[in-house]
Design a protein around this motif. Structure first.
Motif, mmCIF file in Angstrom:
data_model
loop_
_atom_site.group_PDB
_atom_site.id
_atom_site.type_symbol
_atom_site.label_atom_id
_atom_site.label_comp_id
_atom_site.label_asym_id
_atom_site.label_seq_id
_atom_site.Cartn_x
_atom_site.Cartn_y
_atom_site.Cartn_z
ATOM 1 N N LYS A 17 -1.528 -8.954 -11.179
ATOM 2 C CA LYS A 17 -2.416 -9.916 -11.813
ATOM 3 C C LYS A 17 -3.539 -10.327 -10.853
ATOM 4 N N GLY A 18 -4.624 -10.837 -11.424
ATOM 5 C CA GLY A 18 -5.672 -11.467 -10.636
ATOM 6 C C GLY A 18 -6.292 -10.562 -9.597
ATOM 7 N N ILE A 19 -6.435 -11.080 -8.387
ATOM 8 C CA ILE A 19 -7.040 -10.319 -7.298
ATOM 9 C C ILE A 19 -6.226 -9.067 -6.999
ATOM 10 N N GLY A 20 -4.911 -9.184 -7.023
ATOM 11 C CA GLY A 20 -4.064 -8.029 -6.761
ATOM 12 C C GLY A 20 -4.283 -6.917 -7.757
ATOM 13 N N GLU A 21 -4.395 -7.276 -9.023
ATOM 14 C CA GLU A 21 -4.666 -6.267 -10.061
ATOM 15 C C GLU A 21 -5.990 -5.565 -9.799
ATOM 16 N N ALA A 22 -7.011 -6.336 -9.452
ATOM 17 C CA ALA A 22 -8.320 -5.739 -9.172
ATOM 18 C C ALA A 22 -8.233 -4.774 -7.991
ATOM 19 N N ILE A 23 -7.455 -5.128 -6.973
ATOM 20 C CA ILE A 23 -7.284 -4.249 -5.812
ATOM 21 C C ILE A 23 -6.575 -2.967 -6.222
ATOM 22 N N VAL A 24 -5.525 -3.092 -7.014
ATOM 23 C CA VAL A 24 -4.781 -1.916 -7.480
ATOM 24 C C VAL A 24 -5.693 -0.994 -8.284
ATOM 25 N N ARG A 25 -6.475 -1.560 -9.189
ATOM 26 C CA ARG A 25 -7.373 -0.732 -9.999
ATOM 27 C C ARG A 25 -8.425 -0.044 -9.127
ATOM 28 N N SER A 26 -8.949 -0.756 -8.147
ATOM 29 C CA SER A 26 -9.962 -0.176 -7.274
ATOM 30 C C SER A 26 -9.374 0.951 -6.429
#
Length: 262
Positions: A17-26
Protein backbone atom coordinates in the motif's frame (compact mmCIF):
# COMPACT_ATOMS: atom_id res chain seq x y z
CA UNK A 1 16.90 5.66 -18.45
CA UNK A 2 17.79 2.00 -17.98
CA UNK A 3 18.57 1.64 -14.28
CA UNK A 4 20.04 -1.84 -14.85
CA UNK A 5 17.80 -3.43 -12.23
CA UNK A 6 16.60 -6.34 -14.36
CA UNK A 7 16.27 -9.52 -12.27
CA UNK A 8 17.44 -7.76 -9.10
CA UNK A 9 15.62 -9.10 -6.03
CA UNK A 10 14.52 -6.29 -3.71
CA UNK A 11 12.65 -6.70 -0.41
CA UNK A 12 10.09 -3.93 0.25
CA UNK A 13 8.54 -3.82 3.71
CA UNK A 14 5.02 -2.40 3.80
CA UNK A 15 5.06 -2.98 0.06
CA UNK A 16 1.35 -3.50 -0.62
CA UNK A 17 0.00 0.00 0.00
CA UNK A 18 0.91 3.67 -0.28
CA UNK A 19 4.56 4.53 -0.78
CA UNK A 20 5.54 0.86 -0.62
CA UNK A 21 3.13 -0.02 -3.41
CA UNK A 22 4.53 2.76 -5.57
CA UNK A 23 8.07 1.47 -4.95
CA UNK A 24 7.05 -2.09 -5.85
CA UNK A 25 5.39 -0.93 -9.07
CA UNK A 26 8.40 1.18 -10.02
CA UNK A 27 10.79 -1.71 -9.39
CA UNK A 28 8.68 -4.05 -11.49
CA UNK A 29 8.59 -1.53 -14.33
CA UNK A 30 12.41 -1.58 -14.33
CA UNK A 31 12.48 -5.38 -14.63
CA UNK A 32 13.43 -5.96 -11.00
CA UNK A 33 11.77 -8.59 -8.81
CA UNK A 34 10.13 -6.88 -5.83
CA UNK A 35 9.25 -8.98 -2.80
CA UNK A 36 6.27 -7.46 -1.01
CA UNK A 37 6.39 -7.78 2.78
CA UNK A 38 3.17 -7.07 4.65
CA UNK A 39 0.77 -8.37 7.26
CA UNK A 40 -2.36 -8.36 5.08
CA UNK A 41 -2.43 -11.30 2.65
CA UNK A 42 -5.29 -9.87 0.58
CA UNK A 43 -3.38 -6.62 -0.07
CA UNK A 44 -0.15 -8.52 -0.74
CA UNK A 45 -1.65 -10.95 -3.23
CA UNK A 46 -3.69 -8.29 -5.02
CA UNK A 47 -0.61 -6.24 -5.91
CA UNK A 48 1.50 -9.32 -6.62
CA UNK A 49 -1.10 -10.64 -9.07
CA UNK A 50 -1.48 -7.27 -10.78
CA UNK A 51 2.24 -7.10 -11.44
CA UNK A 52 2.44 -10.69 -12.69
CA UNK A 53 -0.59 -10.23 -14.96
CA UNK A 54 1.12 -7.15 -16.43
CA UNK A 55 4.12 -9.29 -17.34
CA UNK A 56 6.37 -8.54 -14.37
CA UNK A 57 7.88 -10.74 -11.70
CA UNK A 58 6.95 -10.38 -8.04
CA UNK A 59 6.46 -12.32 -4.81
CA UNK A 60 4.86 -11.54 -1.47
CA UNK A 61 5.52 -12.70 2.07
CA UNK A 62 3.07 -12.34 4.94
CA UNK A 63 4.75 -11.08 8.10
CA UNK A 64 4.08 -9.13 11.29
CA UNK A 65 7.34 -7.21 11.43
CA UNK A 66 6.92 -6.13 15.06
CA UNK A 67 7.68 -9.81 15.80
CA UNK A 68 11.48 -10.23 15.52
CA UNK A 69 11.21 -13.88 14.49
CA UNK A 70 9.11 -12.93 11.48
CA UNK A 71 11.82 -10.57 10.25
CA UNK A 72 14.22 -13.49 10.06
CA UNK A 73 11.54 -15.62 8.38
CA UNK A 74 11.03 -13.00 5.66
CA UNK A 75 14.67 -13.09 4.62
CA UNK A 76 14.81 -16.90 4.73
CA UNK A 77 11.71 -17.22 2.55
CA UNK A 78 12.98 -14.73 -0.01
CA UNK A 79 16.33 -16.51 -0.26
CA UNK A 80 14.60 -19.87 -0.57
CA UNK A 81 12.68 -18.56 -3.57
CA UNK A 82 15.40 -16.59 -5.37
CA UNK A 83 18.73 -17.58 -3.81
CA UNK A 84 19.83 -13.98 -3.39
CA UNK A 85 18.93 -10.47 -2.22
CA UNK A 86 20.09 -7.43 -4.17
CA UNK A 87 18.35 -4.69 -2.23
CA UNK A 88 16.27 -3.82 0.81
CA UNK A 89 13.74 -1.02 1.18
CA UNK A 90 12.71 -0.45 4.79
CA UNK A 91 9.36 1.31 4.51
CA UNK A 92 6.75 -0.18 6.85
CA UNK A 93 5.50 2.02 9.70
CA UNK A 94 2.68 4.14 11.07
CA UNK A 95 2.42 7.58 12.65
CA UNK A 96 0.63 6.21 15.70
CA UNK A 97 0.32 9.33 17.85
CA UNK A 98 2.13 8.02 20.93
CA UNK A 99 2.98 11.32 22.64
CA UNK A 100 4.95 12.29 25.72
CA UNK A 101 2.03 13.49 27.80
CA UNK A 102 -0.55 11.06 26.43
CA UNK A 103 1.69 8.00 26.10
CA UNK A 104 3.30 5.52 28.45
CA UNK A 105 6.23 3.11 28.53
CA UNK A 106 4.33 0.25 26.91
CA UNK A 107 2.90 2.27 24.03
CA UNK A 108 6.20 4.06 23.41
CA UNK A 109 8.16 0.80 23.21
CA UNK A 110 5.50 -0.72 20.95
CA UNK A 111 5.81 2.28 18.65
CA UNK A 112 9.58 1.78 18.48
CA UNK A 113 9.02 -1.89 17.59
CA UNK A 114 6.40 -1.01 14.99
CA UNK A 115 8.48 1.70 13.35
CA UNK A 116 12.20 1.15 13.94
CA UNK A 117 13.27 -2.24 15.27
CA UNK A 118 12.29 -4.14 12.12
CA UNK A 119 14.43 -1.74 10.06
CA UNK A 120 17.43 -3.03 11.99
CA UNK A 121 16.33 -6.68 11.96
CA UNK A 122 15.59 -6.90 8.24
CA UNK A 123 18.94 -5.29 7.45
CA UNK A 124 20.70 -7.58 9.94
CA UNK A 125 19.25 -10.77 8.49
CA UNK A 126 19.61 -9.63 4.87
CA UNK A 127 23.21 -8.50 5.31
CA UNK A 128 24.96 -11.82 4.50
CA UNK A 129 23.17 -11.85 1.14
CA UNK A 130 23.67 -8.15 0.44
CA UNK A 131 27.39 -8.67 1.00
CA UNK A 132 27.44 -11.25 -1.79
CA UNK A 133 25.65 -8.98 -4.25
CA UNK A 134 27.11 -5.65 -3.05
CA UNK A 135 23.50 -4.61 -2.74
CA UNK A 136 21.89 -1.42 -1.50
CA UNK A 137 19.63 -0.39 1.38
CA UNK A 138 17.14 2.47 1.28
CA UNK A 139 15.35 3.54 4.45
CA UNK A 140 12.13 5.51 4.17
CA UNK A 141 12.05 8.20 6.84
CA UNK A 142 9.82 11.10 7.85
CA UNK A 143 10.24 14.80 8.51
CA UNK A 144 9.07 14.13 12.09
CA UNK A 145 12.59 12.92 12.90
CA UNK A 146 13.99 16.28 11.74
CA UNK A 147 11.36 18.88 12.58
CA UNK A 148 9.24 17.26 15.27
CA UNK A 149 5.49 17.28 14.96
CA UNK A 150 4.01 17.18 18.44
CA UNK A 151 2.19 14.35 20.20
CA UNK A 152 4.04 11.62 18.31
CA UNK A 153 7.14 10.83 20.39
CA UNK A 154 7.35 7.19 19.34
CA UNK A 155 7.16 7.89 15.62
CA UNK A 156 9.50 10.88 15.79
CA UNK A 157 12.06 8.90 17.80
CA UNK A 158 11.81 6.04 15.31
CA UNK A 159 12.46 8.35 12.38
CA UNK A 160 15.37 9.98 14.15
CA UNK A 161 16.67 6.45 14.59
CA UNK A 162 16.11 5.64 10.92
CA UNK A 163 18.18 8.65 9.92
CA UNK A 164 20.96 7.81 12.37
CA UNK A 165 21.06 4.16 11.30
CA UNK A 166 21.30 5.24 7.66
CA UNK A 167 24.53 7.10 8.39
CA UNK A 168 25.81 4.42 10.79
CA UNK A 169 25.23 1.57 8.37
CA UNK A 170 26.74 3.54 5.49
CA UNK A 171 29.95 3.76 7.52
CA UNK A 172 29.92 0.16 8.76
CA UNK A 173 29.18 -1.31 5.33
CA UNK A 174 31.70 0.69 3.30
CA UNK A 175 34.06 -2.27 3.36
CA UNK A 176 31.43 -4.40 1.60
CA UNK A 177 30.58 -1.71 -0.97
CA UNK A 178 27.01 -1.72 0.28
CA UNK A 179 25.41 1.71 -0.08
CA UNK A 180 22.84 2.93 2.44
CA UNK A 181 20.64 5.99 1.95
CA UNK A 182 17.35 7.37 3.22
CA UNK A 183 14.48 9.17 1.54
CA UNK A 184 12.80 11.61 3.90
CA UNK A 185 9.09 12.14 3.31
CA UNK A 186 7.10 15.18 4.43
CA UNK A 187 3.54 15.58 3.13
CA UNK A 188 2.83 12.65 0.79
CA UNK A 189 -0.66 11.65 -0.34
CA UNK A 190 -1.29 7.99 0.52
CA UNK A 191 -4.37 5.95 1.52
CA UNK A 192 -3.18 6.18 5.13
CA UNK A 193 -2.98 9.97 4.90
CA UNK A 194 -6.39 10.16 3.25
CA UNK A 195 -7.96 8.10 6.04
CA UNK A 196 -6.52 10.50 8.61
CA UNK A 197 -7.77 13.57 6.75
CA UNK A 198 -11.27 12.10 6.56
CA UNK A 199 -11.41 11.79 10.36
CA UNK A 200 -11.24 15.58 10.70
CA UNK A 201 -14.39 17.71 10.89
CA UNK A 202 -12.94 20.23 8.43
CA UNK A 203 -11.15 17.80 6.13
CA UNK A 204 -11.24 19.83 2.92
CA UNK A 205 -10.06 23.03 4.59
CA UNK A 206 -7.25 21.21 6.39
CA UNK A 207 -6.08 19.55 3.18
CA UNK A 208 -6.07 22.87 1.34
CA UNK A 209 -4.06 24.45 4.15
CA UNK A 210 -1.49 21.63 4.10
CA UNK A 211 -1.12 21.90 0.34
CA UNK A 212 -0.58 25.63 0.59
CA UNK A 213 2.39 25.05 2.91
CA UNK A 214 4.35 22.97 0.38
CA UNK A 215 6.56 25.50 -1.47
CA UNK A 216 6.86 23.67 -4.81
CA UNK A 217 3.53 23.77 -6.65
CA UNK A 218 1.53 23.93 -3.39
CA UNK A 219 0.72 20.25 -3.48
CA UNK A 220 1.60 17.07 -1.67
CA UNK A 221 4.33 14.79 -2.91
CA UNK A 222 3.10 11.85 -4.96
CA UNK A 223 4.02 8.34 -3.83
CA UNK A 224 5.38 7.75 -7.33
CA UNK A 225 7.84 10.63 -6.83
CA UNK A 226 9.17 8.99 -3.67
CA UNK A 227 9.39 5.69 -5.54
CA UNK A 228 11.40 7.12 -8.42
CA UNK A 229 14.07 8.38 -6.04
CA UNK A 230 14.16 5.10 -4.13
CA UNK A 231 14.59 3.04 -7.29
CA UNK A 232 17.37 5.35 -8.48
CA UNK A 233 19.17 4.90 -5.14
CA UNK A 234 18.92 1.12 -5.47
CA UNK A 235 20.50 1.23 -8.91
CA UNK A 236 24.07 1.48 -10.06
CA UNK A 237 23.23 4.88 -11.53
CA UNK A 238 23.72 6.18 -7.97
CA UNK A 239 26.89 4.15 -7.48
CA UNK A 240 28.77 6.83 -5.50
CA UNK A 241 25.91 7.94 -3.26
CA UNK A 242 25.83 6.64 0.31
CA UNK A 243 25.00 7.93 3.77
CA UNK A 244 22.62 10.52 2.36
CA UNK A 245 19.25 11.75 3.61
CA UNK A 246 17.37 12.83 0.48
CA UNK A 247 14.35 15.06 1.03
CA UNK A 248 11.69 14.43 -1.60
CA UNK A 249 9.23 16.95 -0.23
CA UNK A 250 8.75 19.91 -2.56
CA UNK A 251 10.97 22.00 -0.30
CA UNK A 252 8.70 21.53 2.71
CA UNK A 253 11.39 21.03 5.35
CA UNK A 254 14.17 23.38 4.29
CA UNK A 255 12.84 26.24 2.21
CA UNK A 256 12.09 29.57 3.87
CA UNK A 257 8.53 29.82 5.26
CA UNK A 258 8.51 33.39 3.98
CA UNK A 259 7.90 31.90 0.54
CA UNK A 260 4.36 31.15 1.62
CA UNK A 261 3.60 34.87 1.96
CA UNK A 262 4.73 35.76 -1.54
Amino acid sequence: MDLQLKDKVVLVSGGAKGIGEAIVRSLASEGAIPVIIGRNPIDNYKLENEIIQAGGRCSSIIAELSNPAECEKVVSEAVNIYGKIDGLVNNAGLNDGVGLESGNYESFMQSIHNNLVHYYLLAHYALPYLKKTKGSIVNISSKTGITGQGETSGYAASNGGRNALTREWAVELLKYQIRVNAVVVAECWTPQYERWIQTLPNAEETLADINSRVPLENRMTKASEIASTVVFLLSEKSSHTTGQLLFVDGGYVHLDRALLRQ
